[in-house]
Design an enzyme around this catalytic site. Structure first.
Site, short mmCIF file in Angstrom:
data_model
loop_
_atom_site.label_atom_id
_atom_site.label_comp_id
_atom_site.label_asym_id
_atom_site.label_seq_id
_atom_site.Cartn_x
_atom_site.Cartn_y
_atom_site.Cartn_z
N GLN A 204 41.03 3.16 12.40
CA GLN A 204 42.36 2.71 12.81
C GLN A 204 43.29 3.91 12.96
O GLN A 204 44.37 3.78 13.52
CB GLN A 204 42.96 1.78 11.76
CG GLN A 204 42.28 0.43 11.61
CD GLN A 204 42.80 -0.35 10.41
OE1 GLN A 204 42.05 -0.63 9.50
NE2 GLN A 204 44.08 -0.69 10.40
N PHE A 235 41.24 -4.41 9.55
CA PHE A 235 41.95 -5.15 8.50
C PHE A 235 42.55 -4.23 7.44
O PHE A 235 42.83 -4.67 6.33
CB PHE A 235 41.03 -6.20 7.85
CG PHE A 235 40.34 -7.09 8.84
CD1 PHE A 235 41.08 -7.99 9.61
CD2 PHE A 235 38.97 -7.03 9.04
CE1 PHE A 235 40.45 -8.80 10.55
CE2 PHE A 235 38.34 -7.84 9.98
CZ PHE A 235 39.08 -8.73 10.73
N GLU A 239 42.12 2.18 7.92
CA GLU A 239 43.39 2.90 8.10
C GLU A 239 43.24 4.33 7.57
O GLU A 239 43.67 5.28 8.20
CB GLU A 239 44.54 2.18 7.39
CG GLU A 239 45.87 2.93 7.52
CD GLU A 239 47.09 2.18 6.98
OE1 GLU A 239 47.05 0.95 6.85
OE2 GLU A 239 48.09 2.85 6.70
N ARG A 317 55.06 -1.76 -1.02
CA ARG A 317 55.24 -2.99 -0.25
C ARG A 317 55.18 -4.22 -1.16
O ARG A 317 55.79 -5.25 -0.87
CB ARG A 317 54.24 -3.09 0.90
CG ARG A 317 54.71 -4.02 1.99
CD ARG A 317 53.76 -4.05 3.18
NE ARG A 317 54.15 -3.21 4.29
CZ ARG A 317 55.10 -3.50 5.19
NH1 ARG A 317 55.79 -4.63 5.10
NH2 ARG A 317 55.38 -2.68 6.17
N ARG A 349 45.29 -5.90 5.29
CA ARG A 349 46.23 -6.85 5.92
C ARG A 349 47.23 -7.45 4.91
O ARG A 349 46.86 -8.22 4.03
CB ARG A 349 45.41 -7.97 6.57
CG ARG A 349 46.12 -8.70 7.69
CD ARG A 349 45.15 -9.65 8.34
NE ARG A 349 45.66 -10.19 9.59
CZ ARG A 349 44.91 -10.93 10.42
NH1 ARG A 349 43.65 -11.18 10.16
NH2 ARG A 349 45.43 -11.39 11.53
N PHE A 351 48.99 -5.46 2.85
CA PHE A 351 49.31 -4.17 2.24
C PHE A 351 50.14 -4.30 0.97
O PHE A 351 51.19 -3.69 0.83
CB PHE A 351 50.07 -3.34 3.29
CG PHE A 351 49.94 -1.84 3.16
CD1 PHE A 351 48.77 -1.18 3.48
CD2 PHE A 351 51.03 -1.08 2.76
CE1 PHE A 351 48.69 0.21 3.41
CE2 PHE A 351 50.95 0.32 2.67
CZ PHE A 351 49.77 0.95 3.00
N THR A 447 56.65 1.35 5.76
CA THR A 447 57.69 1.58 4.76
C THR A 447 58.01 3.07 4.65
O THR A 447 59.08 3.44 4.19
CB THR A 447 57.29 1.00 3.40
OG1 THR A 447 56.05 1.57 3.01
CG2 THR A 447 57.14 -0.52 3.49
N GLU A 720 50.01 -9.15 10.41
CA GLU A 720 49.83 -9.41 8.99
C GLU A 720 50.49 -10.69 8.47
O GLU A 720 49.96 -11.34 7.58
CB GLU A 720 50.35 -8.22 8.18
CG GLU A 720 49.52 -6.97 8.40
CD GLU A 720 50.18 -5.73 7.82
OE1 GLU A 720 51.20 -5.29 8.37
OE2 GLU A 720 49.69 -5.24 6.80
N1 LUZ Z 1 50.28 1.23 6.19
C1 LUZ Z 1 51.15 2.16 5.81
C2 LUZ Z 1 50.60 -0.07 6.24
O1 LUZ Z 1 50.78 3.32 5.74
N2 LUZ Z 1 52.39 1.79 5.52
C3 LUZ Z 1 52.82 0.53 5.57
O2 LUZ Z 1 53.98 0.23 5.30
C4 LUZ Z 1 51.88 -0.46 5.92
N3 LUZ Z 1 52.22 -1.74 5.94
C5 LUZ Z 1 51.32 -2.65 6.26
C6 LUZ Z 1 50.04 -2.24 6.57
N4 LUZ Z 1 49.69 -0.98 6.57
MO1 MOS Z 2 46.93 -2.35 7.83
S1 MOS Z 2 46.82 -3.18 6.02
O1 MOS Z 2 48.13 -2.85 8.71
O2 MOS Z 2 45.84 -1.23 8.22
#
Ligand code: LUZ
Ligand code: MOS
Length: 764
Positions: A204, A235, A239, A317, A349, A351, A447, A720
C-alpha cells in the site's frame, strides 16, 4: 470509444474497471508476472520461540543442500539493519535477541522455492529463553511501552462525575484481527544495469518500501524504484509491513546481483506479520437522569507486539474516536502502547478507531442495563451536533449523526422492527432475536498532518489519448476507477480514453500510503490539479482558434471543446493536434495538500480532520439458544456518502467493510497462548466470514448531502467507516442473549463467538 453521451454518463455512475479482469481471472499480481531467467527464491528462517538470546546458529547443513546459493544474516546488510518507521526499534534480521515467534533471523537464497524451503528446515538454532509477555496490561505494569502514553482531555471529569446521577465502571477487551488479504505478502527485486534496484511489491506504501529498502542497502532513495500495478487486498496489512519482504528481496538482489523473489506462503504470512491490535480497556461513564452522558474516562492498553511499527499512530486514532458519534462534555482518556512478545501489530481498516468505539459502546450498554433502559435510548440522546467540540478540539460541522440516525430509525421503521422482534421472542422459547443501533463517526485525514499530501502526473499524447499516474494503490477498493473518472470528467472524455499507469516511485515521488480512507481524496485532488494546468493551456488555445474573448468560458464535454455562449466548438483530438504542433506543454505534475488541518501534540488539540463521515446501522440477529449459533437477519444502514461519485464502488466498500467488522466482532478469534504461539495459525482454525455468515439482508440508503469541498468531487471517503458498523453485531447479540436470560453475565469481550454466546446464555 463510447460515442453515445447518455450511455457514457450512465456507465460513469457504476464503473469499476477492475471487475471484468477479476471475474475472468486476468488480474495480475506480483506472483503472476513471468519470472526472469536466473531468478533466485528467498525464504526466511524465523524464530521458533517468542523471546530469547541466540546462543548458536548452525547453517552448515542448510548451506550444503543442492540449489542453495547463499544464506544472508544481519552481518551481510550493507546499510542499516533497521526498518522502524515511527520508532527505530525493529531490525530486518535479528541480531543477538529474538522477540517474537516469526521474527526473521536469516534469509536463504536458492534456485527454486523448494530448495529454499528445504534449506530453511535444515537450519539449527539454540536460543536461551527469556521472559515472555503476551498480555498488554502485564506489559504496562512491567514498564514495557513502545512509545509514550497519550491523553486527551475535555472539561473536567472529576467534577462532572460528582454531579452525575449514574456512574458505572467496567472492563472491555477486543481481539486482534488477521487481514487475510487474498494476495499474500511478497515482492520481486530486479537489479538494474546502473546499480539501482527495481522492486515490484505488493504494498500500500510504495514510498515506504523505497525508503526502507534504500536504508537497508545503504543507498539513496533515487537508487530504488518501486512499482505497484495493483494489490490483492491490503486492509492496512501492507501499509507498513510490505516493506519487510521488499527490503528482503532488495537485499538479496543487491548481494547476489540476481533477480530475487519472495512470495510468502499463507502459513508464513499468518505467523510472521502483525495484525489488528488487541486492546484491554477500563472505562468509567457518568450520566444524568435524562440519560445524557456527562463524563467519560477510559484507559486503553494496546497490545502492540514486539516493535512499534504503526502502533503509536494507531493508538492516537483510538483516542480520536473514543467518544464515537457522541458529544460528551467531560472526557479524560489515556492510551498506552504496550510491548509484548507477539509479531508487531499494525494498521487494520479503522486503525484503532474501532477499538476505541467498542469501549464507549460497551460503556453505554452497561449503563443501559443497570439503569433499565434500552441502549439506543442513551445513544439517541447523545449524538454529535454542529458546534459541539470533540475532545481533541475540533468543532463538529455538517454533522450527520442525527440525520443518519433519524432516517435509519424512520425509513426502516424501527418501532415496527421492535414490535415484531418482541412478538417473535414471546412465541419462541429457544430462539431469540436482538436489535441494536450502531452510529459511526470517523475522521477523514491521516492524523499525522504531514501525510496529507499527494502528487499526480498527467500526459496528453498527441493523438488525444491520456495517461495518468498518481500515488494511489489499487487494492480492490476501486480507486483506479475513481482516478479514471476524475480525469475523464476533467477533460470531457470517455473513460476508455484514459489509461491509468502503475503506481511507480519514479513517476510519482514521495507518496503517502494508500490508507486512512483518504487515497481518492488526496490523489484525486492532485490529479485534478494536474488536469487543470493542462486545461488552462488548452483553453487559451481554444479561445484563439475559435476567435473568442479572453473571458469566454470554455467547457470540455463529450470529446468536444466548446464555448458556452457562442456555440462554437472544436473536437478534442483536433485541438490536441493543434496544441502539439504549436509546441504547447501537454504534460503536468499536480500536487495537493489538505488545507486548514493541524494538530498540536503538546496540547493534544487541533483540527486534524478535513471532515467526518457519519452513518447509522440497525442490526437484527437471531440466536439459537440451544446451540449458541446465530444468524444476522438484516443490517439496515443510512450512510453519509456526500455526493457519491461511484455508487457501485462505494456500495462495495460499505458491504465489505460491514462484513469485515462483523467478522472481527463475532467469528474471528485470534489466539496467542502464554508462550506467544499463534494457535489460530491457519484458515482452518481462524474463521473469517463467508457468504453464510454474512447478513441475509443488507440495506444501504444513500444519505444525499452537500458533501464536503475537501472530499473529491464532494464524494466522501468510504473505505474505513463502514467497518465500524460491525460493532453493532456484538450488541445485537447481547440483546438476544438478554431476551433469553435477563440475568446473563455478559463480559464486554469481543469476539462474541458461538461458544461465548452459549456460556452467556446459561451463565448467571
Ligand atoms: N495510517 C496512518 C492510517 O498512517 N495514519 C492514519 O491516521 C491512518 N488512519 C487510518 C488508516 N491508516
Ligand atoms: Mo489503512 S488501516 O487505511 O492502511
Amino acid at each position: 470509444m463510447t460515442k453515445n453521451p447518455s450511455s457514457y454518463k450512465k456507465k460513469r455512475k457504476s464503473l469499476n474497471i477492475d471487475s471484468p479482469l477479476h471475474v475472468q481471472g486476468k488480474t495480475q499480481y506480483v506472483d503472476d508476472l513471468p519470472e526472469l531467467q536466473g531468478t533466485l527464491f528467498a525464504k526466511v528462517f524465523y524464530s521458533p520461540i517468542a523471546h530469547g538470546k541466540i546462543q548458536h546458529l548452525n547453517l552448515e547443513k542448510a548451506t550444503a543442500l543442492p540449489g542453495v546459493v547463499r544464506i544472508i544474516s544481519h552481518q551481510d546488510i550493507p546499510g542499516e539493519n533497521q526498518i522502524g518507521g515511527i520508532v527505530q526499534d525493529e531490525p530486518l534480521l535479528a541480531e543477538e535477541e529474538v522477540h517474537f515467534i516469526g521474527q526473521p533471523i536469516v534469509m536463504v537464497l536458492a534456485t527454486s522455492e523448494l530448495a529454499a524451503h528445504k534449506a530453511v528446515k535444515a537450519i539449527e538454532i539454540e536460543i536461551a529463553p527469556k521472559e515472555i509477555i503476551v498480555d498488554p496490561k502485564e506489559a504496562y505494569q512491567k514498564g514495557e511501552l513502545l512509545s509514550g502514553k497519550r491523553r486527551f482531555q475535555l472539561g473536567n471529569t472529576q467534577e462532572a462525575f460528582e454531579a452525575c446521577d449514574f456512574v458505572f465502571e467496567g472492563e472491555c477487551d477486543s481481539g486482534g484481527q488477521e487481514h487475510v488479504y487474498l494476495e499474500v505478502q511478497g515482492a520481486y527485486a530486479i537489479p538494474q544495469t546502473n546499480g539501482s534496484i527495481r522492486i515490484l511489491s505488493s504494498t500500500q506504501g510504495p514510498t515506504a518500501v523505497q525508503r526502507t529498502a534504500a536504508r537497508v542497502l545503504g543507498l539513496s532513495m533515487n537508487q530504488i524504484e518501486v512499482d505497484v500495478n495493483r494489490i490483492g487486498g491490503g486492509f492496512g496489512g501492507k501499509e507498513d509491513q510490505a516493506s519487510v519482504w521488499a527490503a528482503m528481496v532488495a537485499l538479496g538482489a543487491f548481494l547476489s546481483e540476481k533477480p530475487v523473489k519472495y512470495i510468502l506462503e499463507r502459513g508464513e504470512d499468518l505467523q510472521m506479520t502483525g495484525k489488528r491490535h488487541p486492546y484491554k480497556s477500563d472505562y468509567k461513564i457518568g450520566l444524568n437522569k435524562d440519560l445524557q452522558i456527562i463524563a467519560f474516562e477510559a484507559s486503553y492498553f494496546q497490545n502492540g507486539g514486539a516493535a512499534a511499527d504503526l502502533s503509536p499512530a494507531v493508538l492516537e486514532r483510538t483516542l480520536f474516536h473514543a467518544t464515537n458519534s457522541y458529544f460528551v462534555p467531560n472526557v479524560d482518556v489515556s492510551a498506552y502502547p504496550c510491548r509484548t512478545n507477539i509479531p508487531p501489530n499494525t494498521a487494520f481498516r479503522g486503525f484503532g478507531g474501532p477499538q476505541g468505539m467498542f469501549v464507549i459502546e460497551s460503556a453505554i450498554h452497561h449503563a443501559a442495563r443497570e439503569i433499565g433502559v434500552k441502549p439506543y435510548e442513551i445513544q439517541e440522546k447523545n449524538l454529535m451536533f454542529d458546534g459541539a467540540e470533540f475532545s481533541y478540539g475540533q468543532i463538529a460541522a455538517d454533522s450527520e449523526a442525527h440525520s443518519t440516525w433519524e432516517q435509519a430509525r424512520d425509513r426502516y421503521d424501527f418501532n415496527e422492527m421492535q414490535a415484531s422482534v418482541e412478538a417473535f421472542n414471546q412465541q419462541h422459547p429457544y430462539i431469540k432475536k436482538g436489535l441494536a443501533f450502531m452510529p459511526v463517526c470517523f475522521g477523514i485525514s491521516f492524523t499525522n498532518t504531514m501525510m496529507n499530501q499527494a502528487r499526480a502526473l498527467v500526459h496528453v499524447y498527441h493523438d488525444g489519448s491520456v495517461g495518468i499516474s498518481t500515488g494511489a494503490v489499487e487494492m480492490g477498493q476501486g480507486v483506479s476507477s475513481k482516478m479514471i473518472q476524475i480525469a475523464a470528467s476533467a477533460f470531457g472524455l470517455p473513460p476508455e480514453s484514459i489509461k491509468l499507469e502503475s503506481t511507480n516511485t519514479t513517476r510519482v515521488a514521495n507518496t503517502s500510503p494508500s490508507a486512512a480512507s483518504a487515497t481518492a481524496d488526496l490523489n484525486g485532488k492532485a490529479l485534478q490539479d494536474a488536469c487543470n494546468q493542462i486545461l488552462d493551456r488548452l483553453k487559451g488555445l481554444a479561445r484563439e482558434v475559435l476567435q473568442l474573448e479572453a473571458t469566454t468560458d470554455i467547457s470540455f464535454q463529450d470529446e468536444l471543446v466548446e464555448s458556452n455562449g457562442d456555440n462554437a466548438s472544436i473536437a478534442w483530438q483536433e485541438l490536441i493536434s493543434m496544441a502539439f504542433s504549436r509546441r504547447l506543454n501537454l504534460s503536468a505534475k499536480g500536487h495537493y495538500a489538505t488545507p486548514k488541518i493541524y494538530f498540536d501534540k503538546s496540547r493534544e488539540k487541533g483540527h486534524p480532520f478535513a471532515y467526518h463521515v457519519y452513518g447509522t446501522a440497525i442490526f437484527e440477529v437471531t440466536v439459537d439458544c440451544i446451540r449458541g449459533n446465530y444468524e444476522f437477519d438484516a443490517v439496515k444502514i443510512v450512510h453519509d456518502f456526500g455526493a457519491s461519485m461511484n455508487e457501485a464502488v462505494d456500495l462495495g466498500q460499505i458491504e465489505g467493510g460491514l462484513v469485515q467488522g462483523i467478522g472481527w466482532m463475532t467469528l474471528e478469534e485470534l489466539i496467542y497462548n502464554e508462550k506467544g504461539e499463534l494457535k489460530s495459525n491457519s484458515l482452518a482454525n481462524y474463521k473469517i466470514p463467508d457468504i453464510y455468515s454474512a447478513p441475509k439482508e443488507i440495506h444501504v440508503h444513500y444519505l444525499e448531502t452537500e458533501g464536503s469541498e475537501l472530499a473529491i468531487l464532494k464524494s466522501k471517503a468510504v473505505g474505513e467507516p463502514p467497518l465500524m458498523y460491525g460493532i453493532g453485531a456484538y450488541f445485537a447479540l447481547c440483546e438476544a442473549i438478554l431476551a433469553y436470560n435477563p440475568e446473563a453475565k455478559i463480559p464486554y469481550s469481543a469476539p462474541m463467538t458461538s461458544e461465548k454466546v452459549l456460556m452467556a446464555l446459561y451463565g448467571k
